[in-house]
Enzyme design. Structure first.
Site: not given
Ligand code: 0S5
Ligand code: NI
Length: 188
Positions: A115, A158-159, A162
């Site tokens: 996250c 996940h969103e 939040h």
């Molecule tokens: C390109 C760029 C392709 C990034 C894939 C990614 C929202 C990627 C992430 C988030 C698990 C399901 C840390 C890494 C987390 C939703 C957390 C990054 C996802 C949301 C953002 C989260 N990441 N990147 N967030 O509430 O896969 O997974 O994107 O906290």
């Molecule tokens: Ni998150």
């Protein structure tokens, strides 16, 4: 434009609050918020810009993560298919989202979850519904009711968490973080 310093970190009470519903037509401030939430994802998914602005690349960003307790989140799930790069698997700003139905089957990302608001690595499976029916409004106030499966379904859950003050690690089994149910599927 949002930078990492704008992203609220775990421990800030806004991440544990129930977000407020958004009213339509959107105020100018809410329109800008919607734009900026999506812009963060677009910029962060561009490797050069991500590096330039020192961002952490994301596929979703919820308003409480930038300190705004409103029911709004951006989702941008890229298409890994080389030929379909310009057609995301899912892209929208979801406003007042509600999961109207969940599959009985559960699924979890093979790699676990992270996250942008949680700086430490929390290992373990985050069990969620493998498929959902999602109802939400877009920035124009249009209502959508769509079925999502696999990765886009996980990202939206996940969103939406939040918006209800829930963080991914709340779902991890404390005694056995890698415990799985028999018919649970691996996603990705
Ligand atoms: C390109 C760029 C392709 C990034 C894939 C990614 C929202 C990627 C992430 C988030 C698990 C399901 C840390 C890494 C987390 C939703 C957390 C990054 C996802 C949301 C953002 C989260 N990441 N990147 N967030 O509430 O896969 O997974 O994107 O906290
Ligand atoms: Ni998150």
């Amino acid at each position: 434009m949002f930078l990492m310093d704008d992203i609220v970190r775990d421990g800030n009470p806004v991440l544990r609050q129930e977000a407020r519903k958004v009213t339509f037509p959107l105020s100018d401030a809410d329109k800008k918020l919607a734009h900026d939430l999506m812009e963060y994802l677009e910029i962060s998914q561009n490797p050069e810009l991500c590096e330039k602005y020192k961002l952490r690349a994301g596929v979703g960003l919820a308003a409480p993560q930038v300190g705004v307790s409103k029911m709004m989140a951006s989702v941008l799930v890229p298409n890994d298919d080389e030929n379909e790069k310009d057609k995301p698997l899912f892209k929208d700003v979801i406003i007042n989202p509600v999961i109207v139905s969940n599959s009985v089957q559960r699924g979890a990302l093979t790699e676990g979850e992270g996250c942008l608001s949680v700086d430490r690595d929390v290992p373990g499976y985050v069990p969620r519904a493998a498929r959902i029916t999602l109802k939400y409004q877009d920035v124009d106030g249009q209502t959508h009711k769509i079925r999502l499966k696999n990765y886009p379904a996980i990202v939206c859950q996940h969103e939406i968490d939040h918006l209800h003050g829930i963080l991914f690690y709340d779902h991890i089994n404390k005694e056995n973080p890698f415990q799985r149910d028999d018919d649970e599927i691996f996603i990705y």
